[in-house]
Write a protein that holds these residues in place. Structure first.
Motif, short mmCIF file in Angstrom:
data_model
loop_
_atom_site.label_atom_id
_atom_site.label_comp_id
_atom_site.label_asym_id
_atom_site.label_seq_id
_atom_site.Cartn_x
_atom_site.Cartn_y
_atom_site.Cartn_z
N PRO A 1 0.83 -1.20 0.00
CA PRO A 1 0.00 0.00 0.00
C PRO A 1 0.87 1.26 0.00
N HIS B 1 -4.81 0.11 -4.84
CA HIS B 1 -5.04 -0.38 -3.48
C HIS B 1 -6.02 -1.56 -3.47
N THR C 1 -5.60 0.22 2.55
CA THR C 1 -5.95 0.19 1.13
C THR C 1 -7.37 0.67 0.85
#
Length: 70
Positions: A21, A44, A67
């Motif tokens: 991430p 993400h 994310t």
């Protein structure tokens, strides 16, 4: 990232080979265009889809938060 051949002969593209991430605390979302925001959210989503099933508990919860769409 690695370089891969693209659809057009002689043209190349990049392929992400590691996933992590992007630290949201380093992003000023007000400066992102809609295309950039869409790219980040899609990236993400891919990170969570590919890594999330390998995690559980607190680690999975952390990744889900890291994310989440902006």
């Amino acid at each position: 990232m690695t370089i891969i051949p693209f659809i057009v002969a002689g043209v190349f593209a990049f392929e992400t080979i590691t996933l992590a991430p992007i630290d949201r605390t380093l992003i000023d979302a007000s400066l992102l265009s809609q295309d950039e925001r869409t790219w980040l959210n899609a990236y993400h989503a891919r990170v969570f889809a590919e890594i999330g099933p390998q995690l559980d508990g607190a680690e999975k919860a952390w990744l889900e938060s890291a994310t989440a769409p902006i």
